[in-house]
Design a protein around this motif. Structure first.
Motif, PDB file in Angstrom:
ATOM      1  N   ARG B 150      38.741  28.656  42.512  1.00 47.05           N
ATOM      2  CA  ARG B 150      38.364  29.520  43.628  1.00 47.05           C
ATOM      3  C   ARG B 150      38.243  28.725  44.920  1.00 47.05           C
ATOM      4  NH1 ARG B 150      33.366  31.302  42.427  1.00 47.05           N
ATOM      5  NH2 ARG B 150      33.948  30.736  40.299  1.00 47.05           N
ATOM      6  N   GLN B 197      39.493  37.539  42.418  1.00 52.32           N
ATOM      7  CA  GLN B 197      38.044  37.345  42.493  1.00 52.32           C
ATOM      8  C   GLN B 197      37.547  37.341  43.935  1.00 52.32           C
ATOM      9  OE1 GLN B 197      36.636  33.860  40.418  1.00 52.32           O
ATOM     10  NE2 GLN B 197      37.738  34.417  38.538  1.00 52.32           N
ATOM     11  N   LEU B 198      38.275  36.611  44.786  1.00 55.32           N
ATOM     12  CA  LEU B 198      37.856  36.554  46.189  1.00 55.32           C
ATOM     13  C   LEU B 198      37.947  37.932  46.823  1.00 55.32           C
ATOM     14  CD1 LEU B 198      39.463  33.211  47.445  1.00 55.32           C
ATOM     15  CD2 LEU B 198      37.114  33.636  46.717  1.00 55.32           C
ATOM     16  N   ARG B 200      37.599  40.865  45.177  1.00 51.66           N
ATOM     17  CA  ARG B 200      36.499  41.673  44.647  1.00 51.66           C
ATOM     18  C   ARG B 200      35.170  41.277  45.286  1.00 51.66           C
ATOM     19  NH1 ARG B 200      39.393  43.885  40.091  1.00 51.66           N
ATOM     20  NH2 ARG B 200      39.647  42.254  38.522  1.00 51.66           N
ATOM     21  N   ALA B 201      35.037  39.982  45.613  1.00 52.05           N
ATOM     22  CA  ALA B 201      33.805  39.519  46.257  1.00 52.05           C
ATOM     23  C   ALA B 201      33.765  39.893  47.737  1.00 52.05           C
ATOM     24  CB  ALA B 201      33.674  38.008  46.097  1.00 52.05           C
TER      25      ALA B 201
END
Lengths: 226, 226
Positions: B150, B197-198, B200-201
């Motif tokens: 990440r 992921q980034l 969704r964050a």
DNA sequence: CGTTTGCTTGATGTCATTCAACGCCGGTGG
DNA sequence: CCACCGGCGTTGAATGACATCAAGCAAACG
């Protein structure tokens, strides 16, 4: 660029400097050259310090490194006797530097004209040092990005053996496992395990002090390192 | 060193070259400068080719890379319009280079006097390009050695956004996930997952075409990248 | 429209990390 | 002289992050 070069004291070298008219040995110019002795693990400069000088190793070993805010460390390179380090294009040191072992250095003050006129050989050495840093960094990206732990150890040992060239394949490891780990993008345990594996496979031999390695099968190591 | 510099066509630059007396635009010297257009994924030169020329990008994107014997690839850098690549200290290209997208280049033949006299600006650009390569490679070692998937994606997106500087935080990704993976030391799946992921964050946003990223929270990205 | 190519997602596997313990010195001080 | 101690390296077991294997999806293309 213009300013960056000038700041580095390199502009006269890269531009049209005066002819190298007054050859002088590195040691003889007391105005720009001094000496310094450091104990093991003593700091030479920190990341972000103003780059006032660059250095040539007389005896000893030096590591340069960067830190992440949480303490993770990446050692960019190890420097051995004869190597030059601490050269910067800008105003600041982009890596920190410590002595790995007790070390004696020649310190060159970065004065605007220090690299031309007085000593054309030094200027050439400086350029060569920067190019070597570039090549090493580029090679190291391959290691860090795409090689396994065992391959990294093999590459590292081979590279070190080519620099220290002890007859008979004996390579001295002046740095701790911790330093090796932070150079190779591993943990100390992984370094230890990979070294042990290479030993069990008969590619290397470890005398009991663990700070020397004898390369028993350099061809196999080279094959691993690719 | 002497020979290496001379071989690179750089000796006149680093030594005491003739004064820059005859300013001429890059394009006007037909003897040393040509143009070349490449399709996406077309090879510019291979690792180990003789380094006859270096290149400046007019439009498009270029990747430079090394291969391991089993096909693993490490992309050393991506070059964007205005960037110079293909400079070597020695005789050979130590990386291969391909066009990532359709690309137009200016090709500079590496003749001994090509870098001095005719165009002092080009000489300065060349030196700046090598220094930038050095800095980038050294920064990239930290990423490859010590950052998580990440964090690598965050660093990469930020670095790219600083180079392309699209107003509003929109960053175009000219390269495939495969290229990103081989630059960041990951697999395409890991790249995809980290990007997701980034997203969704809430740190980034991905328009449906997946080749653009909008940086929604650059501060958080910077914190991740350290 | 079927195929291809690039990207994503899920299930599983593996290698390196983490956590923990231990051994080996080398130095220190009782 | 020897017990103690701390630093460094090694080893084992459990965990975790990324890789691998496999499937599915959507846009691009012939």
């Amino acid at each position: 660029m213009q300013t960056a070069l000038a700041a580095a004291g390199l502009a006269p070298v890269f531009g049209r400097g005066a002819p190298a008219a007054l050859p002088a040995s590195l040691a003889s110019d007391a105005r720009t050259v001094t000496r310094r002795t450091l104990a093991a693990n003593e700091e030479i400069y920190a990341e972000g310090d103003r780059a006032m000088s660059f250095y040539k190793i007389v005896v000893g070993v030096v590591r340069t490194y960067k830190l992440l805010s949480d303490g993770r460390r990446q050692i960019g390179a190890f420097y051995l006797p004869g190597d030059i380090f601490g050269l910067e294009c800008g105003e600041e040191h982009r890596f920190g530097a410590d002595a790995v072992t007790e070390t004696r250095l020649v310190v060159h003050r970065r004065e605007p004209r220090a690299l031309t006129g007085d000593d054309g050989n030094l200027a050439r050495e400086v350029v060569a040092a920067m190019m070597r840093d570039l090549e090493r960094a580029q090679e190291h990206m391959m290691l860090l990005g795409r090689q396994s732990a065992r391959e990294r150890i093999a590459s590292f040992l081979l590279a070190l053996s080519e620099r220290t060239a002890d007859a008979g394949g004996a390579v001295c490891l002046p740095m701790s496992r911790n330093d090796m780990a932070d150079h190779l993008g591993l943990t100390i345990e992984s370094v230890s395990r990979a070294v042990t594996q290479l030993e069990r496979a008969g590619l290397i031999e470890l005398p009991p002090n663990r700070r020397t390695v004898i390369l028993r099968n350099a061809a196999a190591l080279r094959h691993l390192a690719d």
